[in-house]
Design an enzyme around this catalytic site. Structure first.
Site, PDB file in Angstrom:
ATOM      1  N   TYR A 103      13.937  74.255 137.954  1.00  7.04           N
ATOM      2  CA  TYR A 103      14.847  73.992 139.074  1.00  7.04           C
ATOM      3  C   TYR A 103      14.405  74.781 140.310  1.00  7.04           C
ATOM      4  CZ  TYR A 103      18.793  73.928 142.179  1.00  7.04           C
ATOM      5  OH  TYR A 103      19.557  73.786 143.315  1.00  7.04           O
TER       6      TYR A 103
ATOM      7  N   ARG B 205      22.990  86.251 143.225  1.00  8.33           N
ATOM      8  CA  ARG B 205      23.982  86.760 144.191  1.00  8.33           C
ATOM      9  C   ARG B 205      25.155  85.806 144.377  1.00  8.33           C
ATOM     10  NH1 ARG B 205      21.796  86.103 150.006  1.00  8.33           N
ATOM     11  NH2 ARG B 205      22.262  83.994 149.310  1.00  8.33           N
TER      12      ARG B 205
ATOM     13  N   ARG C  33      29.740  74.669 140.790  1.00  8.66           N
ATOM     14  CA  ARG C  33      28.306  74.515 140.549  1.00  8.66           C
ATOM     15  C   ARG C  33      27.799  75.703 139.749  1.00  8.66           C
ATOM     16  NH1 ARG C  33      26.288  72.113 146.205  1.00  8.66           N
ATOM     17  NH2 ARG C  33      27.513  73.790 147.065  1.00  8.66           N
TER      18      ARG C  33
ATOM     19  N   PHE D  52       6.495  86.996 158.531  1.00 12.11           N
ATOM     20  CA  PHE D  52       7.262  85.824 158.108  1.00 12.11           C
ATOM     21  C   PHE D  52       7.489  85.808 156.592  1.00 12.11           C
ATOM     22  CE2 PHE D  52       7.086  81.417 156.527  1.00 12.11           C
ATOM     23  CZ  PHE D  52       8.199  80.879 157.154  1.00 12.11           C
TER      24      PHE D  52
HETATM   25  C1  IN0 Z   1      12.048  79.687 153.340  1.00 16.29           C
HETATM   26  C2  IN0 Z   1      11.884  81.086 152.856  1.00 16.29           C
HETATM   27  C3  IN0 Z   1      10.472  81.622 152.874  1.00 16.29           C
HETATM   28  C4  IN0 Z   1       9.996  82.362 153.921  1.00 16.29           C
HETATM   29  C5  IN0 Z   1       8.722  82.906 153.871  1.00 16.29           C
HETATM   30  C6  IN0 Z   1       7.888  82.721 152.817  1.00 16.29           C
HETATM   31  C7  IN0 Z   1       8.321  81.984 151.734  1.00 16.29           C
HETATM   32  C8  IN0 Z   1       7.509  81.785 150.606  1.00 16.29           C
HETATM   33  C9  IN0 Z   1       7.955  81.062 149.532  1.00 16.29           C
HETATM   34  C10 IN0 Z   1       9.195  80.452 149.577  1.00 16.29           C
HETATM   35  C11 IN0 Z   1      10.027  80.634 150.651  1.00 16.29           C
HETATM   36  C12 IN0 Z   1       9.626  81.405 151.741  1.00 16.29           C
HETATM   37  O1  IN0 Z   1      12.716  82.026 153.509  1.00 16.29           O
HETATM   38  C13 IN0 Z   1      14.034  81.653 153.863  1.00 16.29           C
HETATM   39  C14 IN0 Z   1      14.805  82.891 154.323  1.00 16.29           C
HETATM   40  C15 IN0 Z   1      16.155  82.548 154.938  1.00 16.29           C
HETATM   41  O2  IN0 Z   1      16.407  81.428 155.283  1.00 16.29           O
HETATM   42  N1  IN0 Z   1      17.053  83.515 155.031  1.00 16.29           N
HETATM   43  C16 IN0 Z   1      18.415  83.315 155.525  1.00 16.29           C
HETATM   44  C17 IN0 Z   1      19.345  84.260 154.828  1.00 16.29           C
HETATM   45  C18 IN0 Z   1      19.808  83.787 153.475  1.00 16.29           C
HETATM   46  O3  IN0 Z   1      20.249  84.642 152.697  1.00 16.29           O
HETATM   47  O4  IN0 Z   1      19.820  82.580 153.216  1.00 16.29           O
HETATM   48  C19 IN0 Z   1      18.527  83.639 157.004  1.00 16.29           C
HETATM   49  O5  IN0 Z   1      19.365  83.008 157.683  1.00 16.29           O
HETATM   50  O6  IN0 Z   1      17.820  84.533 157.482  1.00 16.29           O
HETATM   51  C20 IN0 Z   1      14.739  80.929 152.729  1.00 16.29           C
HETATM   52  O7  IN0 Z   1      15.684  81.469 152.151  1.00 16.29           O
HETATM   53  N2  IN0 Z   1      14.311  79.651 152.397  1.00 16.29           N
HETATM   54  C21 IN0 Z   1      13.249  79.003 153.064  1.00 16.29           C
HETATM   55  C22 IN0 Z   1      13.393  77.671 153.451  1.00 16.29           C
HETATM   56  C23 IN0 Z   1      12.401  77.036 154.156  1.00 16.29           C
HETATM   57  C24 IN0 Z   1      11.245  77.728 154.482  1.00 16.29           C
HETATM   58 CL1  IN0 Z   1      10.012  76.956 155.397  1.00 16.29          CL
HETATM   59  C25 IN0 Z   1      11.059  79.061 154.089  1.00 16.29           C
HETATM   60  C26 IN0 Z   1      15.078  78.887 151.382  1.00 16.29           C
HETATM   61  C27 IN0 Z   1      14.539  78.914 149.910  1.00 16.29           C
HETATM   62  C28 IN0 Z   1      15.458  78.043 149.060  1.00 16.29           C
HETATM   63  C29 IN0 Z   1      14.533  80.323 149.325  1.00 16.29           C
HETATM   64  C30 IN0 Z   1      13.126  78.347 149.845  1.00 16.29           C
END
Ligand code: IN0
Length: 412
Positions: A171, A218, A228, A288
């Site tokens: 998942y 969390r 869910r 990043f």
């Molecule tokens: C992310 C990821 C992300 C960033 C950098 C490198 C990564 C490598 C592998 C996978 C994901 C990576 O980072 C974001 C962070 C984020 O959105 N933080 C929120 C706070 C929060 O708690 O949600 C904020 O508002 O700052 C992330 O969580 N995801 C994400 C989505 C798209 C991209 Cl391009 C990068 C979501 C997830 C589900 C963890 C992949």
């Protein structure tokens, strides 16, 4: 107000002030809005609306990669919004998810019936798809491919609950591992990172898994309230026949043992996270990647053996988050931050915990990889008392309260 909490932590106030005074320039580039296409302007607005602090980190990426990652993020957000929207029946949702990537080529596709909080990304999708079609082919290929795989993967778990640990990994692969794989490929395609990074899909997958497992751990209570369940049944059913029991105070011990077992599982991913970061050369790419990884370890530390996971929201203070964001600028600094949190977890392992030995050895392993002379302990960066007092007094005397609060909200 959240800023009041940071007055008990002067180092966080200092971080906030520094960030406001100078840090912003390093993180948020200056745009020439005049030369920007209307759809790019909409995309930037959507980015800020949906991700706030993360938007700043995306926008700090070097030029060409910035547009590609911004588009990747919004496309994924749109897909995620469809997956999350409980008002869309599954017989509509399944084909929507499976075919979602085709919408990228349709200039008119949008979806106006979503009830989700992020419905705006579906309503404004023509701007996102327009920017997608304007990207160089090397980026389009990656976004298209990940979108197709993720959409298909999401349908697997629409009717099925996560049972085994293998299914938990599966998942998390669909919703976050594929994001890691896609990002690594985008970094390589940009030429800012080596091509080998984009080819090690197993490693990039695990970087995503670390973030997603942390979120799932969390968000126990929030997800339970939304009906869910993402905690794997094979684990929680060892402690209680009903996962909802963990929210009842009489089952606190079982709840904590289950929580600690899942955190221990997530800690296994730290070596992969460090290995991935050790291969990054470009400063903007490093920041990043590192910022969410550091937030994740801080979150795991806050959640470990913490009954509050079952009664409310466990959060990193905003000042703490800003301090970590600013401190995540080199591999040595990131190792120091990771070490700080792993040391805290290790010190709190209850002797009676069923997985204490495993947790201990994973902490030990992580610490051996975080060996650095850098410091990140609260006490070592406390400003002198007069600086903290000065900050506080000037905040009050110049009646900056509302302005500081506003900066704070704007930043985060
Ligand atoms: C992310 C990821 C992300 C960033 C950098 C490198 C990564 C490598 C592998 C996978 C994901 C990576 O980072 C974001 C962070 C984020 O959105 N933080 C929120 C706070 C929060 O708690 O949600 C904020 O508002 O700052 C992330 O969580 N995801 C994400 C989505 C798209 C991209 Cl391009 C990068 C979501 C997830 C589900 C963890 C992949």
């Amino acid at each position: 107000m959240d800023i009041l909490k940071s007055f008990a932590h002067p180092e966080e106030l200092l971080a906030l002030f520094r960030f406001k005074l100078g840090g912003c320039d390093a993180v948020i580039p200056k745009y020439d809005y005049g030369t920007m296409s209307p759809s790019m302007k909409v995309c930037l607005e959507l980015l800020v609306r949906t991700s706030r602090s993360f938007a700043a980190v995306i926008q700090a990426l070097d030029e060409e990669l910035r547009g590609a990652v911004c588009n990747f993020y919004l496309v994924l957000r749109a897909l995620d919004t469809v997956e999350d929207d409980m008002s869309i029946p599954n017989e509509v949702k399944v084909p929507m998810l499976k075919n979602f990537h085709h919408n990228l080529l349709d200039p008119d596709w949008k979806f106006m019936d979503s009830k989700d909080k992020d419905a705006v990304v579906l309503q404004e999708f023509p701007h996102i798809s327009k920017e997608f079609r304007a990207l160089p082919e090397k980026y389009r290929d990656v976004i298209w491919d990940v979108c197709a795989k993720m959409g298909n993967g999401m349908t697997v778990f629409l009717e099925r609950k996560v049972d085994t640990l293998e299914e938990w990994d599966e998942y998390c692969h669909y919703v976050a591992g594929l994001v890691g794989i896609g990002l690594a490929r985008l970094f390589s395609a940009s030429g800012l990172e080596e091509s080998s990074l984009g080819m090690d899909t197993a490693l990039a997958n695990r970087v995503g898994l670390f973030l997603q497992k942390t979120n799932i751990i969390r968000d126990y209570l929030e997800d339970l309230n939304d009906d869910r369940i993402f905690w794997p049944k094979a684990v929680w059913s060892k402690y209680r026949p009903d996962i909802g029991d963990f929210a009842k105070p009489e089952y606190q011990q079982e709840a904590l043992a289950c929580l600690n077992e899942l955190i221990t599982n997530a800690l296994e991913l730290i070596p992969s996270s460090l290995h991935f970061m050790s291969q990054l050369h470009n400063q903007s790419v490093f920041n990043f990647v590192a910022i969410p990884q550091v937030m994740a370890i801080a979150t795991l530390e806050r959640c470990y053996n913490n009954p509050k996971v079952f009664s409310g929201v466990v959060k990193i203070r905003k000042g703490e988050a800003v301090r970590m964001m600013m401190g995540s600028s080199s591999f040595d600094k990131v190792k120091a931050i990771m070490k700080h949190f792993v040391v805290q977890i290790k010190a709190r392992i209850p002797e009676s915990d069923p997985h204490s030995k495993q947790t201990h050895s994973l902490c030990q392993k992580a610490l051996s990889l975080c060996d650095t002379s850098q410091q990140y302990s609260t006490s070592s960066i406390y400003p002198p008392l007069y600086v903290s007092m000065g900050l506080m007094l000037s905040a009050i005397a110049y009646n900056y309260w509302s302005q500081i609060g506003q900066w704070y909200e704007d930043l985060l």
